[in-house]
Scaffold this active site. Structure first.
Site, PDB file in Angstrom:
ATOM      1  N   ASN A  86      -3.761   5.579   1.726  1.00  0.00           N
ATOM      2  CA  ASN A  86      -5.062   5.317   1.123  1.00  0.00           C
ATOM      3  C   ASN A  86      -5.694   4.103   1.794  1.00  0.00           C
ATOM      4  O   ASN A  86      -5.075   3.047   1.884  1.00  0.00           O
ATOM      5  CB  ASN A  86      -4.916   5.046  -0.382  1.00  0.00           C
ATOM      6  CG  ASN A  86      -6.258   4.904  -1.076  1.00  0.00           C
ATOM      7  OD1 ASN A  86      -7.124   5.768  -0.950  1.00  0.00           O
ATOM      8  ND2 ASN A  86      -6.429   3.815  -1.810  1.00  0.00           N
ATOM      9  N   GLU A  87      -6.905   4.290   2.302  1.00  0.00           N
ATOM     10  CA  GLU A  87      -7.659   3.218   2.965  1.00  0.00           C
ATOM     11  C   GLU A  87      -6.795   2.515   4.024  1.00  0.00           C
ATOM     12  O   GLU A  87      -6.604   1.295   3.981  1.00  0.00           O
ATOM     13  CB  GLU A  87      -8.182   2.234   1.912  1.00  0.00           C
ATOM     14  CG  GLU A  87      -9.092   2.911   0.902  1.00  0.00           C
ATOM     15  CD  GLU A  87      -9.647   1.963  -0.158  1.00  0.00           C
ATOM     16  OE1 GLU A  87      -9.154   0.830  -0.248  1.00  0.00           O
ATOM     17  OE2 GLU A  87     -10.580   2.365  -0.887  1.00  0.00           O
ATOM     18  N   PRO A  88      -6.267   3.280   4.984  1.00  0.00           N
ATOM     19  CA  PRO A  88      -5.288   2.741   5.947  1.00  0.00           C
ATOM     20  C   PRO A  88      -5.813   1.626   6.843  1.00  0.00           C
ATOM     21  O   PRO A  88      -5.033   0.782   7.281  1.00  0.00           O
ATOM     22  CB  PRO A  88      -4.903   3.972   6.782  1.00  0.00           C
ATOM     23  CG  PRO A  88      -6.072   4.899   6.666  1.00  0.00           C
ATOM     24  CD  PRO A  88      -6.574   4.692   5.267  1.00  0.00           C
ATOM     25  N   ALA A 125      -8.258   8.610   2.743  1.00  0.00           N
ATOM     26  CA  ALA A 125      -9.522   8.021   2.299  1.00  0.00           C
ATOM     27  C   ALA A 125      -9.709   6.630   2.889  1.00  0.00           C
ATOM     28  O   ALA A 125      -8.736   5.933   3.186  1.00  0.00           O
ATOM     29  CB  ALA A 125      -9.559   7.949   0.776  1.00  0.00           C
TER      30      ALA A 125
END
Length: 471
Positions: A86-88, A125
């Site tokens: 998530n949001e890497p 995301a």
């Protein structure tokens, strides 16, 4: 991420009653997923970054997907997306970026295909800080330090026909860009606009969306599908975070999505979004602000906080209340100011301790209960600790400074909550309600089956909860 969690079947039933078509779970809980079997609710689940870092080889990933994805699909759970991390590439709250995300996406994709699950799409995301901080959408681009990583990701998404997912938090964006708060809404009550060539932007959503479109175009992938993975409005813990503004925001958002007008750079397009979140999360980390715990459309007990019409018919009514929840007894913990008058330093030691172990975000500046005097402030802190520990008597002692009462200490502006009786065994099943740009009776949401799961458990690991409007 909440202390008291609803039974998962209640959540599934709640979603079905409200016609919510899809749900995003931040953790594929073994206790939660079975409730969605044969529910017609489409699920997105997440392969979390902290789990991936422990994977030693492809077999570990393959085994995880068999356990958490394939086995549940075989039992009738409609999983449509697998989010890998998530949001890497965000630098807002992470110590390091997750640069290996494309590798893990590829491994997950191969494993899904081996399990004959090619219909499940793989993506991840992103937070809006992947974009350069510009004033006009046409100037939009990806941050210089992640451009190569982003190109590799976009190539993967194109090859696998998967969408690019962006998380948009309007209340955060207008504050960080020092824009008027009305620019966050869709009702055009603000005189603030941004002109970019022939295009005029009158809200932060279309401005941010088209900034991403410009970045994708410059990267060589102008036609990449976009899904908004999280969007919503909090109801407390921050200035302008209240149920009135949340209702205003979502009503405008749903009207906008239903019109399918798209954005200036992508006109006449359906936009799919996940609304954050189904319920509040009193265990959510608050490094961005106290409002992080108050994204919920629902309270922890499954009662709605404001009007929202998931059918997108703009009806002036609240959504259905969760059925079957049982509140704990009408008991509150209060500060005994009559006996220990003047011992403020010792009382504050207990207040600080209870707030570190419970949820005192409503006492923060701009929040609902920030105007309490010392006695009521201490009482609120004591009560939250008492409630979040299931009203156990020894959690309202504080060396004699606390006492239990059956008289509700709530004030006209500050509600002293009572928690619900919770499911004993529930793990981190985060929930978001999904909502898509068109209406469709086939699209149903993954948290409403009459089976037996947890609203708070599902809803509360959101880091949103998300609502997807229907097709």
């Amino acid at each position: 991420m909440a202390t008291q969690k609803l039974v998962p079947s209640m959540v599934v039933d709640l979603l079905l009653q409200n016609g919510i078509p899809e749900l995003k779970l931040f953790s594929p809980s073994q206790y939660v997923l079975p409730a969605f079997a044969n529910s017609s609710i489409g699920l997105s689940v997440m392969f979390q970054e902290n789990q991936l870092r422990w994977m030693n080889n492809s077999k570990d990933i393959h085994d995880w997907i068999e356990k958490y994805i394939k086995n549940h699909v075989d039992e009738g759970v409609d999983i449509r997306y697998l989010y890998v991390g998530n949001e890497p590439f965000s630098r807002k709250y992470k110590k390091r970026t997750f640069d290996d995300v494309v590798y893990y996406l590829g491994e997950a994709r191969k494993s899904l295909d081996r399990h004959n699950l090619s219909h499940i799409k793989t993506t991840t995301a992103h937070f809006t800080d992947i974009l350069t901080n510009v004033t006009k959408p046409s100037e939009g681009d990806f941050r210089e330090d992640i451009k190569e990583l982003m190109i590799n990701l976009l190539k993967f998404l194109k090859e696998t026909n998967s969408p690019f997912v962006i998380n948009i938090f309007p209340i955060y964006l207008v504050a960080s860009k020092e824009m008027p708060v009305d620019f966050a809404f869709f009702d055009e009550h603000s005189n603030y606009t941004i002109k970019d060539g022939p295009h005029i932007y009158n809200n932060i959503f279309t401005l941010t969306y088209d900034t991403l479109v410009s970045a994708l175009t410059k990267a060589g992938y102008p036609d990449t599908d976009i899904i908004v993975g999280q969007i919503g409005w909090p109801t407390d813990g921050y200035q302008n975070a209240n149920p009135k503004n949340a209702e205003r925001y979502h009503r405008g958002l749903l009207r906008y999505l239903k019109r399918n007008e798209g954005t200036p750079l992508r006109p006449n397009r359906t936009i799919d979004v996940y609304i954050t979140a189904l319920s509040d999360e009193n265990r959510m980390i608050t490094q961005w602000g106290e409002y992080q715990r108050h994204w919920g459309i629902y309270r922890h007990d499954g009662s709605p906080k404001y009007k929202i019409d998931f059918s997108m018919q703009d009806r002036d009514s609240e959504p259905t209340t969760a059925k079957g929840t049982v509140k704990m007894p009408n008991r509150w913990c209060r500060y005994n100011d009559n006996i220990f008058n003047g011992s403020k330093e010792k009382v504050m030691e207990h207040v600080n301790y209870t707030c570190s172990k419970s949820d005192c975000t409503l006492l923060s500046p701009g929040a609902t209960c920030d105007n309490l005097n010392f006695t009521w402030n201490a009482s609120f802190a004591f009560n939250m600790y008492f409630q979040m520990n299931s009203q156990k008597t020894n959690y309202c002692d504080f060396n004699g400074y606390g006492y239990i009462t059956t008289n509700d200490p709530s004030t006209p502006t500050c509600r002293f909550p009572i928690e619900i009786l919770s499911v004993e065994v529930i793990d981190n099943g985060a929930m978001q309600v999904a909502s898509s740009g068109e209406i469709s009776k086939e699209h149903t949401n993954p948290s409403i089956l009459p089976i037996g799961l947890a609203l708070s458990a599902l809803v509360c690991i959101i880091l949103l909860l998300c609502l997807l409007m229907w097709f």
